[in-house]
Design a protein around this motif. Structure first.
Motif, mmCIF file in Angstrom:
data_model
loop_
_atom_site.group_PDB
_atom_site.id
_atom_site.type_symbol
_atom_site.label_atom_id
_atom_site.label_comp_id
_atom_site.label_asym_id
_atom_site.label_seq_id
_atom_site.Cartn_x
_atom_site.Cartn_y
_atom_site.Cartn_z
ATOM 1 N N ILE A 148 -124.746 61.884 -3.496
ATOM 2 C CA ILE A 148 -125.710 60.580 -4.561
ATOM 3 C C ILE A 148 -126.728 61.492 -5.154
ATOM 4 C CG2 ILE A 148 -127.545 58.920 -4.498
ATOM 5 C CD1 ILE A 148 -126.016 57.332 -3.165
ATOM 6 N N LEU A 149 -127.800 62.118 -4.482
ATOM 7 C CA LEU A 149 -128.914 62.935 -5.306
ATOM 8 C C LEU A 149 -128.736 63.710 -5.807
ATOM 9 C CD1 LEU A 149 -131.110 63.014 -2.864
ATOM 10 C CD2 LEU A 149 -131.917 61.617 -4.373
ATOM 11 N N GLN A 150 -127.527 64.359 -5.476
ATOM 12 C CA GLN A 150 -126.803 66.405 -6.289
ATOM 13 C C GLN A 150 -126.325 65.607 -7.123
ATOM 14 O OE1 GLN A 150 -125.000 68.639 -4.105
ATOM 15 N NE2 GLN A 150 -125.850 68.090 -1.879
ATOM 16 N N ALA A 151 -125.547 64.343 -7.450
ATOM 17 C CA ALA A 151 -124.988 63.872 -9.297
ATOM 18 C C ALA A 151 -125.818 63.809 -10.308
ATOM 19 C CB ALA A 151 -123.829 62.771 -8.156
ATOM 20 N N ASN A 385 -129.322 63.687 -15.004
ATOM 21 C CA ASN A 385 -127.760 62.468 -15.417
ATOM 22 C C ASN A 385 -128.501 60.963 -16.069
ATOM 23 O OD1 ASN A 385 -126.136 60.620 -15.770
ATOM 24 N ND2 ASN A 385 -125.169 60.509 -13.487
ATOM 25 N N PRO A 386 -127.715 61.360 -16.960
ATOM 26 C CA PRO A 386 -128.748 60.050 -18.351
ATOM 27 C C PRO A 386 -127.998 59.231 -17.911
ATOM 28 C CG PRO A 386 -126.977 61.497 -19.678
ATOM 29 C CD PRO A 386 -127.495 62.580 -18.404
ATOM 30 N N LEU A 435 -122.564 54.939 -13.502
ATOM 31 C CA LEU A 435 -123.300 55.366 -13.082
ATOM 32 C C LEU A 435 -123.064 57.473 -13.228
ATOM 33 C CD1 LEU A 435 -125.626 53.942 -10.612
ATOM 34 C CD2 LEU A 435 -126.028 53.895 -12.223
ATOM 35 N N ASP A 436 -121.383 57.918 -13.497
ATOM 36 C CA ASP A 436 -121.200 59.074 -13.805
ATOM 37 C C ASP A 436 -121.764 59.652 -12.704
ATOM 38 O OD1 ASP A 436 -119.938 60.569 -15.092
ATOM 39 O OD2 ASP A 436 -121.612 61.758 -15.924
#
Length: 446
Positions: A148-151, A385-386, A435-436
């Motif tokens: 999740i952090l990497q995304a 990630n916007p 959240l892409d």
């Protein structure tokens, strides 16, 4: 260059429940087996995120974990269909089963330790997910947390991600809950303060006797090495072991820092005078505010019950600091009186804002538990990630998502309902699209 401190709050998961899993966390144990309201909890969290965004803060959201954790239950020998795994685990190993249903990933102060680019050897923001080895239900989180952090922070030009530390008590790591950063401004080189409970390789040193010390000195030192921090920009302080035995399971239950202010209880640290002297000696800013709360003003038990120190201290666009506190502080006459006096004193803290996060508080986590702090500059912010940043539109979308997928009430007995697993996976699959994030969950990778 403009500098920010962003707060990324954990989104409460669909299986938010009170199983009393956290030995040493008084609130968690006191509310064990009570019915919970996942929908209310998620909306309380989102309301807090939106309020901070409305104050001009950079506010993000981190997705919850998949629960029940069928993948982990299969590793422990429960076989068959998903429904059969749930039934067998709930019947034959209820404690393990309940741990596998924990929604504790909402407390993203435990997600990772973050070092801003101003502090690190390569000028990138470094992330190390916490291994959370002291509690089985939380030790299930690091792999997915890392994804999740990497995304969320995916651009390798600005962000560096490390694997969590070895999964052993000697390197027990609780993330930002035992870490704070002091600085003149967010873009300046800061002083990273690691607070630990015990030294794992030196048993002669003091340690708590009743409750476990979750953070080790060795883990803190390892994270500092991974992040490439210079010795002159790091301080290691031992938490008072007697306070751990009173229920102060993380340092963020007894102290919190922001920029040039350290807000702490006088009993927070072991050998407190020496610890504060180290901070004063290494701090590079011109002015440092030690805001010490005396036991005679607020007792340790009042601090624990109200989560006075598990508040967030934020710097508003005006330059003043504000405390983001749970309404539990407002409802405690001693604590409310202290805070009302604090804002008139000669400190940077000029406001207190109260938020209702009782669904989280009843499970043992306050406002500071719910957020992971990431200091960054404008270029780094542009690389985030916007879709994970809270604005009016995303707030509406996430509220509608919660309304669509979450139950109003959840009892412990409901956790073994196969339909709950279906509901949860359906919700999370949709969330990753909102959240892409891509396929961060095990069920998406089958």
């Amino acid at each position: 260059m403009t500098q920010y401190e962003a707060n990324f709050d954990g989104l409460v998961g669909p299986t938010h429940n009170y199983a009393g899993l956290s030995f040493g966390n008084v609130a968690s144990l006191n509310n064990a087996s009570s019915s919970s309201s996942p929908k209310q909890a998620a909306k309380q969290g989102l309301k807090k995120m939106k309020a901070l965004a409305d104050l001009g803060m950079i506010q993000g959201v981190l997705a919850p974990q998949e629960r029940p954790d069928i993948h982990s239950l299969r590793r422990l020998g429960f076989n068959g269909s998903d429904a059969q795994v749930l039934e067998a685990a709930a019947k034959h190993a209820p404690a393990i089963f309940q741990a596998s249903c924990s929604a504790s990933s909402m407390w993203t102060a435990n997600a990772a330790t973050v070092s801003p680019s101003a502090d690190t050897h390569d000028g990138k923001i470094h992330f190390t997910p916490a291994n959370l080895t002291s509690k089985y239900h939380r030790s299930l989180e690091p792999e997915v947390t890392g994804r999740i952090l990497q995304a969320t922070f995916s651009d390798p030009e600005y962000f560096c991600h490390h694997k969590h530390l070895p999964e052993n008590d000697h390197f027990g790591d609780e993330g930002a809950a035992n870490h704070t950063r002091l600085c003149a401004s967010y873009g300046d080189t800061g002083l990273e303060v690691f607070v630990y409970g015990k030294q794992a390789f030196d048993l002669s040193q003091s340690a708590p006797k009743k409750y476990p010390a979750r953070q080790t000195l060795e883990a803190s030192q390892a994270v500092a090495r991974l992040h490439g921090l210079k010795d002159e920009n790091v301080v290691y302080i031992q938490q008072n072991p007697e306070l751990i035995d009173q229920g102060v399971f993380h340092n963020d239950v007894i102290s919190v820092g922001n920029q040039n202010a350290l807000f702490y209880h006088e009993l927070a640290f072991n050998h407190s005078d020496n610890a504060l002297q180290q901070i004063r000696k290494k701090f590079k800013g011109k002015e440092l505010h030690f805001i010490c709360v005396k036991e005679s003003d607020v007792s340790v038990q009042d601090a624990i019950n109200s989560y006075l120190f598990n508040t967030q201290i934020i710097t508003l666009p005006s330059g003043d600091m504000a405390i983001i506190a749970p309404t539990n502080c407002q409802e405690n006459p001693t604590v409310e009186s202290y805070l009302s006096k604090l804002v008139s004193q000669d400190t940077p803290i000029k406001q207190v804002k109260y938020f209702d996060v009782k669904q989280s508080m009843q499970n043992g986590g306050g406002p500071a538990c719910l957020r992971l702090r990431v200091a960054m500059n404008e270029h780094e912010l542009a690389a985030v990630n916007p879709h994970t940043l809270i604005n009016d539109q995303q707030f509406k979308v996430l509220n509608s998502w919660v309304e669509k997928h979450y139950r109003d009430e959840l009892k412990i007995a409901d956790l073994s309902d196969p339909q709950l697993l279906v509901e949860s996976r359906t919700a999370l699959d949709e969330l990753t699209q909102i959240l892409d994030l891509g396929s961060v969950y095990p069920f998406q990778q089958i």
